[in-house]
Write an enzyme that holds these catalytic residues in place. Structure first.
Site, PDB file in Angstrom:
ATOM      1  CG  HIS A   1     -27.651  36.115 -52.577  1.00 49.92           C
ATOM      2  ND1 HIS A   1     -28.338  35.000 -52.195  1.00 49.92           N
ATOM      3  CD2 HIS A   1     -27.989  36.345 -53.875  1.00 49.92           C
ATOM      4  CE1 HIS A   1     -29.065  34.558 -53.219  1.00 49.92           C
ATOM      5  NE2 HIS A   1     -28.875  35.366 -54.251  1.00 49.92           N
TER       6      HIS A   1
ATOM      7  CG  ASP B   1     -21.380  34.405 -51.407  1.00 44.86           C
ATOM      8  OD1 ASP B   1     -21.012  33.806 -52.435  1.00 44.86           O
ATOM      9  OD2 ASP B   1     -22.548  34.789 -51.211  1.00 44.86           O
TER      10      ASP B   1
ATOM     11  CD  GLN C   1     -22.935  37.491 -58.555  1.00 42.58           C
ATOM     12  OE1 GLN C   1     -22.377  37.693 -59.632  1.00 42.58           O
ATOM     13  NE2 GLN C   1     -24.169  37.009 -58.470  1.00 42.58           N
TER      14      GLN C   1
ATOM     15  CB  CYS D   1     -31.666  37.045 -53.547  1.00 40.69           C
ATOM     16  SG  CYS D   1     -32.729  36.009 -54.546  1.00 40.69           S
TER      17      CYS D   1
ATOM     18  CE  LYS E   1     -25.072  33.220 -58.585  1.00 39.53           C
ATOM     19  NZ  LYS E   1     -26.307  33.822 -59.095  1.00 39.53           N
TER      20      LYS E   1
HETATM   21  C1  LIG Z   1     -23.490  36.814 -53.839  1.00 42.55           C
HETATM   22  C2  LIG Z   1     -24.266  35.543 -54.035  1.00 42.55           C
HETATM   23  N1  LIG Z   1     -24.171  34.568 -53.137  1.00 42.55           N
HETATM   24  C3  LIG Z   1     -24.833  33.408 -53.274  1.00 42.55           C
HETATM   25  C4  LIG Z   1     -25.668  33.174 -54.348  1.00 42.55           C
HETATM   26  C5  LIG Z   1     -26.428  31.880 -54.424  1.00 42.55           C
HETATM   27  O1  LIG Z   1     -26.050  31.101 -55.483  1.00 42.55           O
HETATM   28  P1  LIG Z   1     -26.931  29.836 -55.897  1.00 42.55           P
HETATM   29  O2  LIG Z   1     -28.332  30.335 -56.061  1.00 42.55           O
HETATM   30  O3  LIG Z   1     -26.335  29.383 -57.160  1.00 42.55           O
HETATM   31  O4  LIG Z   1     -26.824  28.836 -54.804  1.00 42.55           O
HETATM   32  C6  LIG Z   1     -25.806  34.171 -55.310  1.00 42.55           C
HETATM   33  C7  LIG Z   1     -26.718  33.962 -56.463  1.00 42.55           C
HETATM   34  O5  LIG Z   1     -27.411  34.833 -56.917  1.00 42.55           O
HETATM   35  C8  LIG Z   1     -25.088  35.379 -55.154  1.00 42.55           C
HETATM   36  O6  LIG Z   1     -25.211  36.364 -56.053  1.00 42.55           O
END
Ligand SMILES: Cc1ncc(COP(=O)(O)O)c(C=O)c1O
Lengths: 152, 420
Positions: B137, B214, B217, B378, B240
């Site tokens: 992401h 990370d 997800q 993203c 999430k």
């Molecule tokens: C794999 C992953 N990492 C990080 C994020 C970022 O999360 P946040 O926007 O809640 O900070 C997302 C959100 O879409 C994500 O899917």
């Protein structure tokens, strides 16, 4: 609120499936890149001028039905017209898409472009409809932008 | 305020009953777009909230609101206790490990930035390398890019194969003694790929690198066991995992966090301040400058409890069934291509259709009350890898059903009718 289904007028579906003036152009006078950061869609328009006339215009790129059909229809309307006519069309189109979806449209100024009136009900899609037009607007200007034109 | 005592009161031994689970989420009974039943398949963007989380936030504001860590009065102590209690709940949700600490941030993005900043300043120098993957992401790319630029380090990227899996031979090759940090997603939001994070962590440690996983997800979809993963840092996004927006988690090794310089300065993160010198507080306070998102943290603690009571192993199993069924059913739609066919997947199915752009797919599904995401998620490098500008993505949560997948597939057949 109408269904989005209704936004996809026959003309839009037709231009989406069979885009006109689609493809690269050899030796264009102007090339402008358009980019919609929201969806990652990209579009390139090519123009040739003959004095004050837009003698040829083509486009390439990836986009949704709204952005593709809008670009396609734009090329058919602008080709062979003067810069001033093209600019007036841009202005009319841009104006229509900024108005509320219940506002009447200026059919005389817009002609076929009125099929995009339904897009006004779906604000995120307005940017799809205007992408090619913003690229055209910038191509008609004296100075070319260094960065791709965006809808933001 | 609505009193909803029976909600979220599931006995751990109960078999997974999705209809009952659905009743915990008030939004699932609303209609959208002229009376269409909501079919919410955009859980990778954000999940819906169970009543108990909504109530916890509401209860906090109506009964316990005060600032934390700074008052002698009754409510301040209450609020502080609730806040710190949520920290314990998150600790145990992630598989409490001795020597690890939960730090609350504003989101997964902020948690990654915190590490990139603090670890980067403390441990990354010119000539060092940071290793990420091609499926990250943007929030797990850009902070490292910024760090590398600031420190004169180099960003390296592990490629993925056509199925959307990390090429582990390349990982092995790219990992070397200059690698200071490996930062990889547990589950890809764009492809659904589940990465072999335990193997990645083990290899990285053998090479002397630190690892951030990370978990934005993965935490909502499967049991997380930090011991088994072996990461130095693990991040998650509250919104999430059925909690509120505005709160995220950084779970990390205390011995590392202790040696990282703070990231924001302000109240709560200090021991003493004079104009000449400030002494920083110990973790976690050192990284929680300013008034934290108190209500959100309490809501997230409630969400963690809710998930624990449901049983994350059961949630994982239920969603695995949706993934298998969904994949099968989507393959029945002519002209549909699934982007990402990893052997192990969770959460999301990304796809394109030959006749329709993802935006148009999303728009027409919306007519029927079906919420999917259309776009680059993203993850523009992933889109480029597959030569597409965007995909449509259906992503599952613990309350989705096979019937909802059927509705999605029927909707896609109608998309085809219109555009083909
Ligand atoms: C794999 C992953 N990492 C990080 C994020 C970022 O999360 P946040 O926007 O809640 O900070 C997302 C959100 O879409 C994500 O899917």
């Amino acid at each position: 609120m109408s269904e989005a289904r209704a936004m996809y007028e026959q003309v839009i579906l037709d231009h989406n499936k069979n885009p006109r003036n689609f493809g690269p152009m050899a030796e264009p006078d102007r090339v402008v890149d358009g980019f919609n950061p929201l969806c990652g869609d990209t579009l390139k328009i090519y123009l040739k001028f003959d004095g004050d006339l837009v003698s040829d215009i083509k486009f390439e790129g990836q986009g949704c039905a709204i952005s593709k059909s809008s670009a396609s229809l734009m090329t058919t309307l602008v080709k062979g017209r003067t810069r001033a006519d093209a600019q007036a069309l841009f202005d009319a189109f841009h104006h229509m898409l900024k108005t509320d979806h219940t506002a009447p449209v200026d059919e005389a100024a817009l002609g076929k472009l009125k099929v995009f009136a339904g897009v006004r009900e779906f604000p995120v899609r307005v940017k799809c409809a205007t992408l090619a037009w913003h690229a055209l607007d910038s191509a008609l200007k004296e100075e070319l932008p260094e960065e791709p034109v965006t809808t933001e | 305020m609505a009193v909803t005592a029976p909600h979220c009161d599931l006995t751990p031994a109960a078999p997974y009953d999705v209809d009952r689970v659905r009743r915990d989420f008030p939004i699932l009974s609303r209609t959208v777009r002229n009376g269409k039943k909501l079919v919410y398949l955009d859980n990778a963007a954000t999940s819906q909230k169970p009543q108990c989380v909504i109530d916890a936030i509401s209860r906090y504001y109506s009964e316990d609101n005060a600032n934390v860590h700074r008052g002698v009065h009754y409510l301040s102590q209450r609020a502080t206790d609730l806040y710190e209690d949520a920290r314990h709940k998150i600790n145990s949700f992630l598989g409490t490990m001795v020597g690890c600490e939960t730090i609350f941030t504003r989101g997964a993005t902020e948690a990654i930035n915190l590490v990139a900043h603090g670890f980067g300043k403390g441990f990354v120098n010119a000539g060092d390398e940071v290793l990420i993957s091609h499926m990250e992401h943007h929030s797990n790319i850009v902070p490292w890019q910024m760090l590398c630029e600031a420190r004169g380090a180099t960003l390296r990227v592990v490629p993925i194969n056509d199925d959307g899996e990390l090429i582990m031979e390349e990982f092995d090759r790219l990992l070397n003694e200059r690698t200071k940090m490996v930062s990889v997603t547990h589950v890809s939001n764009a492809l659904g790929t589940v990465n072999p994070v335990a193997e990645i962590c083990r290899k990285a440690r053998e090479a002397g690198a630190r690892v951030l996983i990370d978990g934005a997800q993965s935490a909502p979809h499967a049991p997380i066991d930090m011991k088994a993963i072996g990461a130095d840092f693990f991040v998650a996004a509250g919104h999430k995992m059925y909690g509120p927006t505005g709160v995220g988690v950084l779970y990390g090794r205390a011995e590392l966090l202790d040696r990282m310089p703070p990231w924001q300065g302000g109240g709560d993160m200090i021991l003493s301040v004079t104009f000449e010198k400030t002494t920083y507080a110990h973790i976690p306070a050192r990284f929680e400058a300013g008034t934290p998102p108190i209500a959100e943290v309490i809501g997230l603690g409630e969400a963690a409890d809710y998930l624990t009571k449901l049983g994350m192993d059961k949630v994982a199993q239920h969603e695995h069934d949706l993934m298998v069924y969904g994949t099968e059913q989507l393959k029945q739609v002519p002209g549909l291509t699934i982007i990402g066919n990893a052997k192990e997947k969770a959460g999301a199915i990304s796809f394109t259709m030959d006749c329709a752009h993802p935006h148009d797919i999303g728009q027409l599904l919306d007519d029927e009350g079906i919420a999917v995401r259309a776009g680059h998620h993203c993850a523009q490098p992933v889109m480029r890898r597959y030569g597409v500008a965007a995909t449509a993505r259906a992503s599952f949560g613990l309350y989705n059903t096979r019937a909802e997948i059927d509705a999605l597939v029927a909707g896609l057949f109608r998309v085809r009718e219109m555009f083909a």
